[in-house]
Design an enzyme around this catalytic site. Structure first.
Site, PDB file in Angstrom:
ATOM      1  N   GLU A   1       0.824  -1.214   0.000  1.00  0.00           N
ATOM      2  CA  GLU A   1       0.000   0.000   0.000  1.00  0.00           C
ATOM      3  C   GLU A   1       0.856   1.261   0.000  1.00  0.00           C
ATOM      4  O   GLU A   1       1.975   1.274   0.513  1.00  0.00           O
ATOM      5  CB  GLU A   1      -0.897  -0.002   1.236  1.00  0.00           C
ATOM      6  CG  GLU A   1      -1.963  -1.084   1.161  1.00  0.00           C
ATOM      7  CD  GLU A   1      -2.866  -1.113   2.383  1.00  0.00           C
ATOM      8  OE1 GLU A   1      -4.065  -1.328   2.199  1.00  0.00           O
ATOM      9  OE2 GLU A   1      -2.376  -0.943   3.503  1.00  0.00           O
TER      10      GLU A   1
ATOM     11  N   CYS B   1       3.321   8.570   0.656  1.00  0.00           N
ATOM     12  CA  CYS B   1       3.936   7.710   1.667  1.00  0.00           C
ATOM     13  C   CYS B   1       4.145   6.345   1.014  1.00  0.00           C
ATOM     14  O   CYS B   1       3.175   5.700   0.614  1.00  0.00           O
ATOM     15  CB  CYS B   1       2.975   7.637   2.861  1.00  0.00           C
ATOM     16  SG  CYS B   1       3.488   6.504   4.138  1.00  0.00           S
TER      17      CYS B   1
ATOM     18  N   CYS C   1       6.562  -6.514   7.549  1.00  0.00           N
ATOM     19  CA  CYS C   1       7.712  -5.970   8.284  1.00  0.00           C
ATOM     20  C   CYS C   1       8.081  -6.957   9.384  1.00  0.00           C
ATOM     21  O   CYS C   1       7.202  -7.514  10.036  1.00  0.00           O
ATOM     22  CB  CYS C   1       7.338  -4.618   8.908  1.00  0.00           C
ATOM     23  SG  CYS C   1       8.722  -3.834   9.778  1.00  0.00           S
TER      24      CYS C   1
ATOM     25  N   CYS D   1       6.677  -4.073  15.957  1.00  0.00           N
ATOM     26  CA  CYS D   1       6.334  -2.979  16.880  1.00  0.00           C
ATOM     27  C   CYS D   1       4.883  -3.218  17.333  1.00  0.00           C
ATOM     28  O   CYS D   1       4.018  -3.532  16.517  1.00  0.00           O
ATOM     29  CB  CYS D   1       6.466  -1.616  16.189  1.00  0.00           C
ATOM     30  SG  CYS D   1       8.147  -1.275  15.623  1.00  0.00           S
TER      31      CYS D   1
ATOM     32  N   CYS E   1       1.750  -1.370  15.652  1.00  0.00           N
ATOM     33  CA  CYS E   1       1.738  -1.183  14.197  1.00  0.00           C
ATOM     34  C   CYS E   1       0.999  -2.314  13.487  1.00  0.00           C
ATOM     35  O   CYS E   1       1.260  -3.495  13.737  1.00  0.00           O
ATOM     36  CB  CYS E   1       3.183  -1.101  13.701  1.00  0.00           C
ATOM     37  SG  CYS E   1       3.297  -0.967  11.913  1.00  0.00           S
TER      38      CYS E   1
ATOM     39  N   LEU F   1      10.631   7.234  17.656  1.00  0.00           N
ATOM     40  CA  LEU F   1      11.227   7.131  18.994  1.00  0.00           C
ATOM     41  C   LEU F   1      10.258   6.486  19.994  1.00  0.00           C
ATOM     42  O   LEU F   1      10.534   5.437  20.541  1.00  0.00           O
ATOM     43  CB  LEU F   1      11.647   8.536  19.447  1.00  0.00           C
ATOM     44  CG  LEU F   1      12.392   8.629  20.764  1.00  0.00           C
ATOM     45  CD1 LEU F   1      13.684   7.838  20.729  1.00  0.00           C
ATOM     46  CD2 LEU F   1      12.678  10.089  21.108  1.00  0.00           C
TER      47      LEU F   1
ATOM     48  N   CYS G   1      -1.015   6.554   9.551  1.00  0.00           N
ATOM     49  CA  CYS G   1       0.267   5.959   9.923  1.00  0.00           C
ATOM     50  C   CYS G   1       0.074   4.644  10.631  1.00  0.00           C
ATOM     51  O   CYS G   1      -0.721   4.544  11.547  1.00  0.00           O
ATOM     52  CB  CYS G   1       0.994   6.845  10.930  1.00  0.00           C
ATOM     53  SG  CYS G   1       1.434   8.385  10.258  1.00  0.00           S
TER      54      CYS G   1
HETATM   55  N1  SAH Z   1       9.612   1.249   9.903  1.00  0.00           N
HETATM   56  C1  SAH Z   1       9.704   2.668   9.759  1.00  0.00           C
HETATM   57  C2  SAH Z   1       8.690   3.255   8.780  1.00  0.00           C
HETATM   58  C3  SAH Z   1       7.287   2.723   8.808  1.00  0.00           C
HETATM   59  S1  SAH Z   1       6.256   3.196  10.152  1.00  0.00           S
HETATM   60  C4  SAH Z   1       9.579   3.339  11.113  1.00  0.00           C
HETATM   61  O1  SAH Z   1       9.391   2.630  12.107  1.00  0.00           O
HETATM   62  O2  SAH Z   1       9.751   4.534  11.214  1.00  0.00           O
HETATM   63  C5  SAH Z   1       5.907   4.900   9.863  1.00  0.00           C
HETATM   64  C6  SAH Z   1       5.489   5.661  11.120  1.00  0.00           C
HETATM   65  O3  SAH Z   1       4.176   5.269  11.545  1.00  0.00           O
HETATM   66  C7  SAH Z   1       6.411   5.409  12.298  1.00  0.00           C
HETATM   67  O4  SAH Z   1       6.722   6.599  12.955  1.00  0.00           O
HETATM   68  C8  SAH Z   1       5.570   4.526  13.187  1.00  0.00           C
HETATM   69  O5  SAH Z   1       6.004   4.570  14.503  1.00  0.00           O
HETATM   70  C9  SAH Z   1       4.177   5.088  12.954  1.00  0.00           C
HETATM   71  N2  SAH Z   1       3.093   4.201  13.370  1.00  0.00           N
HETATM   72  C10 SAH Z   1       3.073   2.853  13.307  1.00  0.00           C
HETATM   73  N3  SAH Z   1       1.906   2.376  13.779  1.00  0.00           N
HETATM   74  C11 SAH Z   1       1.161   3.446  14.156  1.00  0.00           C
HETATM   75  C12 SAH Z   1      -0.157   3.612  14.693  1.00  0.00           C
HETATM   76  N4  SAH Z   1      -0.933   2.554  14.922  1.00  0.00           N
HETATM   77  N5  SAH Z   1      -0.590   4.857  14.955  1.00  0.00           N
HETATM   78  C13 SAH Z   1       0.199   5.923  14.675  1.00  0.00           C
HETATM   79  N6  SAH Z   1       1.433   5.843  14.147  1.00  0.00           N
HETATM   80  C14 SAH Z   1       1.918   4.609  13.877  1.00  0.00           C
END
Ligand code: SAH
Length: 394
Positions: free
Chosen positions: A93, A125, A132, A136, A139, A235, A360
């Site tokens: 996506e 984006c 992945c 996390c 996510c 972070l 995000c």
């Molecule tokens: N792997 C990379 C890029 C993909 S995630 C990274 O970790 O930066 C892109 C952004 O979306 C990151 O800042 C991540 O922390 C944020 N993100 C992931 N899941 C989210 C959620 N459920 N709500 C808000 N932001 C989220």
């Protein structure tokens, strides 16, 4: 005979290719321009290339690899989510975000004169991996596991395809879709080189942001290589134990490792990194967290992007991730104000595309529509059937 995939090839690689077909080098520049600058969709369109050579090309090469499977636009904010089908049937996506979202804003960035007025900004984006491996806990993509890396061509193609539907030029690219860019470093950087080339899409490196969950070694490499793109670090906590709970990658690179490498990055590039921060109620939104941030900002001049937590309940998440709650809007504002008081540049992102699950961290490919949501949640729980999802072992 398997046709050669042209999209993703550099000018040099295209030169080698046309020479292998007994053609002159300059044909490569024509192909390069048709593919990346003019967004051609077939060899027939390449009218300055002889008909004979176009036929040769059509027989042995292709560049129409990615297909738009579906696209949906949010009625509330105009954000468009694209679902792309790759040649092996896997899906990724991308999200096209119209002007006004602070995510793509450089307004607070005095180092870079912003020539694109915010009202004309159009940000894409892009994804860098199918799924992945980082797991996390907040996510959606993490719940899919890891299927494979994207090629540079597949990354660039997201831009070319989205551009076809856009009513104006895409001005900014953020590597914040599915996947961890630093785990696919070479292809990601090759895609950056292609996107920034002035004979190609010609999007300035300073309008491109690479976001990482925290690969300190790659951040150092980016600084050493003099990469001009912007860097964002997800972070989410400055406490190593808490960050480990949220992001298992912290076992590999601790918060201190990240802070050290970002000090190095700033010393070397003089560019302020952006910290992305999702406030979770009672977990990382306290006065103690503000204090840690203020200490950090004394070591590293930085910007902070606060991202409201977007629910990923639709993935059927369980365990620690299911216990995370978003901090209220009011409390987020207080948190942001406390940081601003300490002279930290803070932006609070809006929730672009939330109504179409394009916000995000909400990118997780599932075959679903509003009507089949229940079935898709079950499917998400069971993982995807295309391949065994992998997780990064720490
Ligand atoms: N792997 C990379 C890029 C993909 S995630 C990274 O970790 O930066 C892109 C952004 O979306 C990151 O800042 C991540 O922390 C944020 N993100 C992931 N899941 C989210 C959620 N459920 N709500 C808000 N932001 C989220």
């Amino acid at each position: 005979m398997k046709k050669k995939t042209l999209k993703g090839l550099s000018l040099l690689e295209l030169q080698e290719f046309v020479e292998s077909l007994g053609e002159k080098k300059y044909r490569a520049a024509q192909l390069f321009s048709w593919m990346y600058a003019k967004g051609a969709t077939s060899f027939d369109e390449m009218t300055d290339i002889s008909k004979e050579f176009r036929e040769v090309l059509a027989n042995c090469a292709r560049f129409d690899d990615t297909e738009v499977e579906r696209k949906s636009t949010s009625p509330s904010d105009g954000t468009t989510k694209f679902l792309f089908r790759l040649t092996d049937g896997l899906m990724i996506e991308s999200v096209l975000i119209p002007a006004g979202d602070p995510e793509s804003s450089d307004e607070a960035d005095e180092e870079i004169p912003e020539e694109t007025p915010s009202s004309r900004r159009l940000t894409l984006c892009v994804s860098t991996q199918v799924g992945c491996p980082l797991d996390c806990k907040f996510c959606a993509t993490g719940t899919m596991g890891f299927l494979r890396n994207l090629t540079a061509g597949e990354i660039v193609d997201q831009v070319l395809q989205a551009q076809r539907f856009a009513d104006r030029r895409i001005t900014n690219i953020v590597y914040m879709g599915m996947g961890e860019p630093m785990l696919n470093y070479d292809e990601v950087m090759k895609s950056v080189d292609l996107i920034t080339d002035d004979r190609s899409l010609n999007i300035g490196a300073r309008h491109i942001t690479i976001s990482t969950a925290g690969y300190a070694d790659r951040i150092r490499q980016m600084a050493d290589e003099g990469r001009k793109v912007k860097l964002a670090l997800s972070l989410h906590s400055l406490d190593t134990a808490k960050r480990t709970q949220l992001m298992p990658i912290t076992k590999k690179f601790s918060v201190e490792d990240l802070v050290e490498v970002l000090e190095y990055y700033y010393r070397k590039t003089r560019r302020r990194p952006t910290f992305e921060y999702i406030p979770f109620e009672g977990f990382n939104d306290t006065a103690e967290d503000v204090r840690r941030f203020v200490t950090l900002s004394k070591r590293i001049p930085c910007k902070v992007n606060i991202i409201p937590f977007h629910s990923i309940a639709f993935t059927g998440i369980s365990g620690f991730g299911a216990t995370l709650r978003p901090t209220s809007g009011e409390r987020i504002e207080q948190f942001a104000q406390a940081l601003r008081k300490a002279n930290i540049t803070v932006m609070v992102r809006s929730s672009s595309g939330e109504d179409i699950e394009a916000a995000c961290g909400q990118l997780a490919v599932q075959e679903k529509s509003a009507r089949t949501r229940d079935a898709s949640v079950k499917k998400a729980r069971g993982g995807t059937s295309k391949a065994a999802p992998g997780k990064e072992s720490m």
